[in-house]
Design an enzyme around this catalytic site. Structure first.
Site, PDB file in Angstrom:
ATOM      1  N   GLU A  29       4.839  -5.086   7.084  1.00 13.37           N
ATOM      2  CA  GLU A  29       4.066  -4.042   7.767  1.00 13.37           C
ATOM      3  C   GLU A  29       4.544  -3.783   9.188  1.00 13.37           C
ATOM      4  O   GLU A  29       4.460  -2.669   9.692  1.00 13.37           O
ATOM      5  CB  GLU A  29       2.573  -4.420   7.798  1.00 13.37           C
ATOM      6  CG  GLU A  29       1.862  -4.315   6.462  1.00 13.37           C
ATOM      7  CD  GLU A  29       1.897  -5.572   5.631  1.00 13.37           C
ATOM      8  OE1 GLU A  29       2.766  -6.453   5.876  1.00 13.37           O
ATOM      9  OE2 GLU A  29       1.070  -5.691   4.709  1.00 13.37           O
ATOM     10  N   GLU A  57      -0.387  -9.520  -0.505  1.00 11.95           N
ATOM     11  CA  GLU A  57      -1.788  -9.870  -0.242  1.00 11.95           C
ATOM     12  C   GLU A  57      -2.590  -9.914  -1.539  1.00 11.95           C
ATOM     13  O   GLU A  57      -3.443 -10.789  -1.726  1.00 11.95           O
ATOM     14  CB  GLU A  57      -2.395  -8.867   0.742  1.00 11.95           C
ATOM     15  CG  GLU A  57      -1.761  -8.985   2.116  1.00 11.95           C
ATOM     16  CD  GLU A  57      -2.205  -7.896   3.066  1.00 11.95           C
ATOM     17  OE1 GLU A  57      -1.973  -6.703   2.768  1.00 11.95           O
ATOM     18  OE2 GLU A  57      -2.805  -8.224   4.097  1.00 11.95           O
ATOM     19  N   GLY A  78       0.668  -5.143   0.970  1.00 12.77           N
ATOM     20  CA  GLY A  78      -0.545  -5.279   0.162  1.00 12.77           C
ATOM     21  C   GLY A  78      -0.279  -5.922  -1.187  1.00 12.77           C
ATOM     22  O   GLY A  78      -1.174  -6.534  -1.777  1.00 12.77           O
ATOM     23  N   ALA A  93       0.857  -1.182   0.000  1.00 14.58           N
ATOM     24  CA  ALA A  93       0.000   0.000   0.000  1.00 14.58           C
ATOM     25  C   ALA A  93       0.896   1.237   0.000  1.00 14.58           C
ATOM     26  O   ALA A  93       2.055   1.174   0.432  1.00 14.58           O
ATOM     27  CB  ALA A  93      -0.898  -0.024   1.228  1.00 14.58           C
TER      28      ALA A  93
HETATM   29  C1  HXC Z   1       4.999   4.308  -1.447  1.00 12.53           C
HETATM   30  C2  HXC Z   1       6.913   3.353  -2.234  1.00 12.53           C
HETATM   31  C3  HXC Z   1       6.570   2.116  -1.661  1.00 12.53           C
HETATM   32  C4  HXC Z   1       5.318   2.029  -0.950  1.00 12.53           C
HETATM   33  C5  HXC Z   1       8.455   1.882  -2.639  1.00 12.53           C
HETATM   34  N1  HXC Z   1       8.077   3.158  -2.834  1.00 12.53           N
HETATM   35  N2  HXC Z   1       7.538   1.216  -1.912  1.00 12.53           N
HETATM   36  N3  HXC Z   1       6.121   4.423  -2.126  1.00 12.53           N
HETATM   37  N4  HXC Z   1       4.567   3.145  -0.850  1.00 12.53           N
HETATM   38  N5  HXC Z   1       4.874   0.886  -0.385  1.00 12.53           N
HETATM   39  C6  HXC Z   1       8.817   4.222  -3.560  1.00 12.53           C
HETATM   40  C7  HXC Z   1      10.025   4.682  -2.792  1.00 12.53           C
HETATM   41  O1  HXC Z   1       9.635   5.628  -1.823  1.00 12.53           O
HETATM   42  C8  HXC Z   1      10.862   5.282  -3.892  1.00 12.53           C
HETATM   43  O2  HXC Z   1      10.343   6.556  -4.213  1.00 12.53           O
HETATM   44  C9  HXC Z   1      10.584   4.367  -5.074  1.00 12.53           C
HETATM   45  O3  HXC Z   1       9.340   3.689  -4.767  1.00 12.53           O
HETATM   46  C10 HXC Z   1      11.661   3.314  -5.275  1.00 12.53           C
HETATM   47  O4  HXC Z   1      11.857   2.651  -4.031  1.00 12.53           O
HETATM   48  P1  HXC Z   1      13.294   2.482  -3.331  1.00 12.53           P
HETATM   49  O5  HXC Z   1      13.044   2.265  -1.893  1.00 12.53           O
HETATM   50  O6  HXC Z   1      14.206   3.584  -3.729  1.00 12.53           O
HETATM   51  O7  HXC Z   1      13.798   1.143  -4.050  1.00 12.53           O
HETATM   52  P2  HXC Z   1      14.752   0.034  -3.454  1.00 12.53           P
HETATM   53  O8  HXC Z   1      15.898   0.631  -2.701  1.00 12.53           O
HETATM   54  O9  HXC Z   1      15.046  -0.880  -4.590  1.00 12.53           O
HETATM   55  O10 HXC Z   1      13.863  -0.759  -2.367  1.00 12.53           O
HETATM   56  C11 HXC Z   1      12.730  -1.469  -2.791  1.00 12.53           C
HETATM   57  C12 HXC Z   1      11.861  -1.857  -1.553  1.00 12.53           C
HETATM   58  C13 HXC Z   1      11.559  -0.601  -0.718  1.00 12.53           C
HETATM   59  C14 HXC Z   1      12.623  -2.894  -0.718  1.00 12.53           C
HETATM   60  C15 HXC Z   1      10.594  -2.498  -2.105  1.00 12.53           C
HETATM   61  O11 HXC Z   1      11.039   0.399  -1.595  1.00 12.53           O
HETATM   62  C16 HXC Z   1      10.573  -0.835   0.383  1.00 12.53           C
HETATM   63  O12 HXC Z   1      10.919  -1.387   1.429  1.00 12.53           O
HETATM   64  N6  HXC Z   1       9.317  -0.385   0.191  1.00 12.53           N
HETATM   65  C17 HXC Z   1       8.297  -0.441   1.198  1.00 12.53           C
HETATM   66  C18 HXC Z   1       7.728  -1.833   1.313  1.00 12.53           C
HETATM   67  C19 HXC Z   1       6.664  -1.906   2.394  1.00 12.53           C
HETATM   68  O13 HXC Z   1       6.889  -1.602   3.555  1.00 12.53           O
HETATM   69  N7  HXC Z   1       5.461  -2.347   2.020  1.00 12.53           N
HETATM   70  C20 HXC Z   1       4.353  -2.507   2.928  1.00 12.53           C
HETATM   71  C21 HXC Z   1       3.512  -1.255   2.954  1.00 12.53           C
HETATM   72  S1  HXC Z   1       2.202  -1.336   4.126  1.00 12.53           S
HETATM   73  P3  HXC Z   1      11.311   7.816  -4.461  1.00 12.53           P
HETATM   74  O14 HXC Z   1      10.365   8.938  -4.658  1.00 12.53           O
HETATM   75  O15 HXC Z   1      12.186   7.924  -3.256  1.00 12.53           O
HETATM   76  O16 HXC Z   1      12.073   7.427  -5.698  1.00 12.53           O
HETATM   77  C22 HXC Z   1       1.036  -2.243   3.342  1.00 12.53           C
HETATM   78  C23 HXC Z   1      -0.250  -2.420   4.090  1.00 12.53           C
HETATM   79  C24 HXC Z   1      -1.232  -3.215   3.278  1.00 12.53           C
HETATM   80  O17 HXC Z   1       1.203  -2.678   2.263  1.00 12.53           O
HETATM   81  C25 HXC Z   1      -2.631  -2.966   3.707  1.00 12.53           C
HETATM   82  C26 HXC Z   1      -3.620  -3.466   2.690  1.00 12.53           C
HETATM   83  C27 HXC Z   1      -5.034  -3.152   3.030  1.00 12.53           C
END
Ligand code: HXC
Length: 259
Positions: free
Chosen positions: A133, A113, A110, A66
């Site tokens: 998360e 999921e 997400g 998400a």
């Molecule tokens: C918003 C995101 C994002 C996310 C990545 N980006 N994941 N933006 N929401 N979930 C953005 C980064 O901010 C970055 O933007 C660009 O995408 C590239 O990501 P990087 O981090 O620079 O890439 P990398 O170093 O290769 O790392 C990849 C990654 C990392 C390991 C996937 O991005 C990461 O850990 N992302 C978050 C994953 C996460 O926590 N997901 C769960 C979310 S909570 P900029 O602008 O800096 O270039 C969830 C709840 C679900 O999903 C609920 C459902 C109802």
């Protein structure tokens, strides 16, 4: 509806292909993207020409979860009243035609999921699955704590939900999260091959098989077995059953008419 965050096309006029298309954010799922996805899936489900759907992302990310930026300032009242983040997920579960997730790169939070909500997952060898998360002070919100243990067992599901670690494609296949792992450059070929194969079969039998397998996750064994038996009996009322068996007996290819 014009789509901005997804691309929609059909393959051979039979497979509805949806590509998540927010590459700069690694296909982070926001409300707009989820609304578009729900709309596209409902459209394919209602289209009689379509027999199967595929959801895919980019090479680097199926979906990295998400949209954290969008969620960061939400309050409980926002998410609860507006059903933000979690809205529209039920649409995916409610479509009756089979949905295959073709996953390359990150399928996190997400994104994992979403993949698990599909009927099965075909993974590229660079796929990475995770429920990170916990690192953000939240937990999965679209079925992750429920579907992951059903897919990979309690030990790995707990490990992933509590530590936030990722599982690579090989581990995901060993654990039963994905049905096949293929080289990245073969992901779409393999997935579309599976989807087109499904389209060849009796659509009535396909819907019944999907509904019956889903019963295995939602009720008791005895209820599921009874449901399957009744569906099995019911299929003898279809023309497709006559066609399929006659074709076998007479050593010819069946031509299902989905009736
Ligand atoms: C918003 C995101 C994002 C996310 C990545 N980006 N994941 N933006 N929401 N979930 C953005 C980064 O901010 C970055 O933007 C660009 O995408 C590239 O990501 P990087 O981090 O620079 O890439 P990398 O170093 O290769 O790392 C990849 C990654 C990392 C390991 C996937 O991005 C990461 O850990 N992302 C978050 C994953 C996460 O926590 N997901 C769960 C979310 S909570 P900029 O602008 O800096 O270039 C969830 C709840 C679900 O999903 C609920 C459902 C109802």
């Amino acid at each position: 509806m014009a789509y901005e965050l997804i691309e929609v096309r059909t393959e051979a006029g039979k497979v509805g292909v949806i590509t998540l298309n927010r590459p700069k954010q690694l296909n982070a799922l926001n409300n707009q993207l989820m609304d578009e996805l729900g709309q596209a899936m409902k459209g394919f489900d209602a289209d009689p020409a379509i027999g199967c759907m595929v959801i895919t992302g980019s090479e680097k990310a199926f979906a990295a979860g998400a949209d954290i930026g969008a969620m960061a300032t939400y309050t409980f009242a926002d998410v609860y009243k507006g059903d933000y983040i979690t809205r529209n997920w039920e649409t995916i579960r409610s479509v009756r035609k089979p949905v295959i997730a073709a996953v390359s790169g990150f399928a996190l939070g997400g994104g994992c999921e979403l993949a698990m909500m599909c009927d099965f997952i075909i993974a590229a060898d660079n796929a990475k699955f995770g429920q990170p998360e916990i690192k953000l002070g939240i937990i999965p919100g679209a079925g992750g704590t429920q579907r992951l243990p059903r897919a990979v067992g309690k030990a790995k599901a707990m490990d992933m939900a509590l530590t936030g670690r990722m599982m690579d494609a090989a581990e995901a296949e060993r654990a039963g999260l994905v049905s096949r792992v293929v080289p990245l450059d073969k992901l779409m070929e393999e997935t579309l091959g599976a989807a087109l194969q499904i389209c060849e079969y009796s659509q009535i039998a396909v819907l019944a098989a999907k509904e019956s397998v889903n019963r295995a996750f939602e009720g008791s064994l005895s209820d599921g077995v009874m449901f399957e038996r009744r569906m099995f009996h019911a299929l003898f009322a279809t023309q497709d059953q006559k066609e399929g068996m006659d074709a076998f007996v007479n050593k010819r290819k069946p031509a299902f008419r989905h009736e």
